[in-house]
Scaffold this motif. Sequence first.
Motif, PDB file in Angstrom:
ATOM      1  N   GLN A   1     126.708  53.929  38.113  1.00  0.00           N
ATOM      2  CA  GLN A   1     125.585  53.245  37.808  1.00  0.00           C
ATOM      3  C   GLN A   1     124.495  52.976  38.988  1.00  0.00           C
ATOM      4  O   GLN A   1     123.374  52.918  38.887  1.00  0.00           O
ATOM      5  CB  GLN A   1     125.823  51.868  37.039  1.00  0.00           C
ATOM      6  N   ALA A   2     125.248  52.792  40.100  1.00  0.00           N
ATOM      7  CA  ALA A   2     124.619  52.316  41.329  1.00  0.00           C
ATOM      8  C   ALA A   2     123.910  54.000  41.867  1.00  0.00           C
ATOM      9  O   ALA A   2     122.703  53.957  42.196  1.00  0.00           O
ATOM     10  CB  ALA A   2     125.346  51.948  42.348  1.00  0.00           C
ATOM     11  N   ALA A   3     124.584  54.922  41.588  1.00  0.00           N
ATOM     12  CA  ALA A   3     124.091  56.230  41.889  1.00  0.00           C
ATOM     13  C   ALA A   3     122.859  56.503  40.931  1.00  0.00           C
ATOM     14  O   ALA A   3     121.823  57.159  41.410  1.00  0.00           O
ATOM     15  CB  ALA A   3     125.161  57.470  41.807  1.00  0.00           C
TER      16      ALA A   3
ATOM     17  N   ASP B   1     120.427  63.099  45.858  1.00  0.00           N
ATOM     18  CA  ASP B   1     120.881  61.882  45.005  1.00  0.00           C
ATOM     19  C   ASP B   1     121.323  62.202  43.649  1.00  0.00           C
ATOM     20  O   ASP B   1     122.158  61.716  43.179  1.00  0.00           O
ATOM     21  CB  ASP B   1     120.159  60.796  45.084  1.00  0.00           C
ATOM     22  N   GLN B   2     120.628  63.222  43.214  1.00  0.00           N
ATOM     23  CA  GLN B   2     120.763  63.589  41.793  1.00  0.00           C
ATOM     24  C   GLN B   2     122.220  64.179  41.843  1.00  0.00           C
ATOM     25  O   GLN B   2     122.881  64.067  40.645  1.00  0.00           O
ATOM     26  CB  GLN B   2     119.803  64.685  41.322  1.00  0.00           C
ATOM     27  N   ALA B   3     122.735  65.047  42.796  1.00  0.00           N
ATOM     28  CA  ALA B   3     123.755  65.757  42.816  1.00  0.00           C
ATOM     29  C   ALA B   3     124.909  64.801  42.888  1.00  0.00           C
ATOM     30  O   ALA B   3     126.078  64.687  42.352  1.00  0.00           O
ATOM     31  CB  ALA B   3     123.829  66.759  43.988  1.00  0.00           C
TER      32      ALA B   3
ATOM     33  N   ALA C   1     125.407  62.966  39.800  1.00  0.00           N
ATOM     34  CA  ALA C   1     126.076  63.857  38.553  1.00  0.00           C
ATOM     35  C   ALA C   1     127.484  63.708  38.943  1.00  0.00           C
ATOM     36  O   ALA C   1     128.550  63.736  37.919  1.00  0.00           O
ATOM     37  CB  ALA C   1     125.509  65.287  38.543  1.00  0.00           C
ATOM     38  N   ALA C   2     127.698  64.010  40.289  1.00  0.00           N
ATOM     39  CA  ALA C   2     129.453  63.904  40.522  1.00  0.00           C
ATOM     40  C   ALA C   2     129.907  62.360  39.989  1.00  0.00           C
ATOM     41  O   ALA C   2     131.101  62.346  39.586  1.00  0.00           O
ATOM     42  CB  ALA C   2     129.595  64.236  42.182  1.00  0.00           C
ATOM     43  N   ALA C   3     129.120  61.486  40.511  1.00  0.00           N
ATOM     44  CA  ALA C   3     129.698  60.023  40.051  1.00  0.00           C
ATOM     45  C   ALA C   3     129.893  59.818  38.749  1.00  0.00           C
ATOM     46  O   ALA C   3     130.817  59.168  38.142  1.00  0.00           O
ATOM     47  CB  ALA C   3     128.684  58.984  40.742  1.00  0.00           C
ATOM     48  N   ASP C   4     128.858  60.202  37.830  1.00  0.00           N
ATOM     49  CA  ASP C   4     129.023  60.173  36.563  1.00  0.00           C
ATOM     50  C   ASP C   4     130.183  60.816  35.670  1.00  0.00           C
ATOM     51  O   ASP C   4     130.908  60.500  34.997  1.00  0.00           O
ATOM     52  CB  ASP C   4     127.468  60.616  36.086  1.00  0.00           C
ATOM     53  N   GLN C   5     130.489  62.185  36.575  1.00  0.00           N
ATOM     54  CA  GLN C   5     131.432  62.698  35.794  1.00  0.00           C
ATOM     55  C   GLN C   5     132.881  62.174  36.369  1.00  0.00           C
ATOM     56  O   GLN C   5     133.926  62.132  35.426  1.00  0.00           O
ATOM     57  CB  GLN C   5     131.629  64.312  36.493  1.00  0.00           C
TER      58      GLN C   5
END
Length: 234
Positions: free
Chosen positions: A113-115, A191-193, A196-200
């Motif tokens: 969520q922070a990312a 930050d998008q990358a 995406a990694a954090a969401d995964q």
Amino acid sequence: MFTHRKIAILTAAAFLLGAATVAAPVSGFTSVAQAAPGGNGKSNGNGNGNGNGNGNASANSNAGGNGNGNGGNASAFGALNAAHASAEAFAHASPNSRLGKIKAYYVANAAAQAADAKVVADQAALTAANQAVTDAQAALTAAQNKLAADTAANASSTVIAADNAAITAAQATLTAAQATAATDAATLATDQAAAAAADQAAANALAAAANKPVSAATKQAFDAWLATMANKFN
């Protein structure tokens, strides 16, 4: 003798007539067996008793369901309902236990969520930077047009010098704006990358914590529920 026999016959006839009268039911009355008021009373009593009993049982069942705190989500949450555990239980939970996995999801989801929030901020910053580039380009174009007009009008050298200075300043502003926009674009991509990694990672953690697939709606409800007990994970 004839008189005595006649009397005997009449007496016997009277006796038989009386017996027939006693055996025949009297019109307008119901026998005790037909009335059976006690039987109806018992039947109604049992029916009402069972009805009330089932109603109370349903009420108790509903009360128990509401007591879970999840309402209609309890079934959808499945094993995730283990989050009801106390803060102490979470503090001592093994990483491979259900509670440990739920805690890992909470941490991973908070990071995701922070990312995601950083990406939103980056997008806003890039939008502003791009607008600054547009404005700087417009200012430079205006300065260049003024120089052209003044030159065509045979303006004084002082005016032409001022026009050239304005063009130089506008070009510097544009260059700086373009540099900022480029930096913001690169930051957004990075930050998008990361998001995406954090969401995964959060999705993987949720899948590990749950005992069945979790829909987007269930995830949203579960996240909202976890947010109400954040003190358990701090």
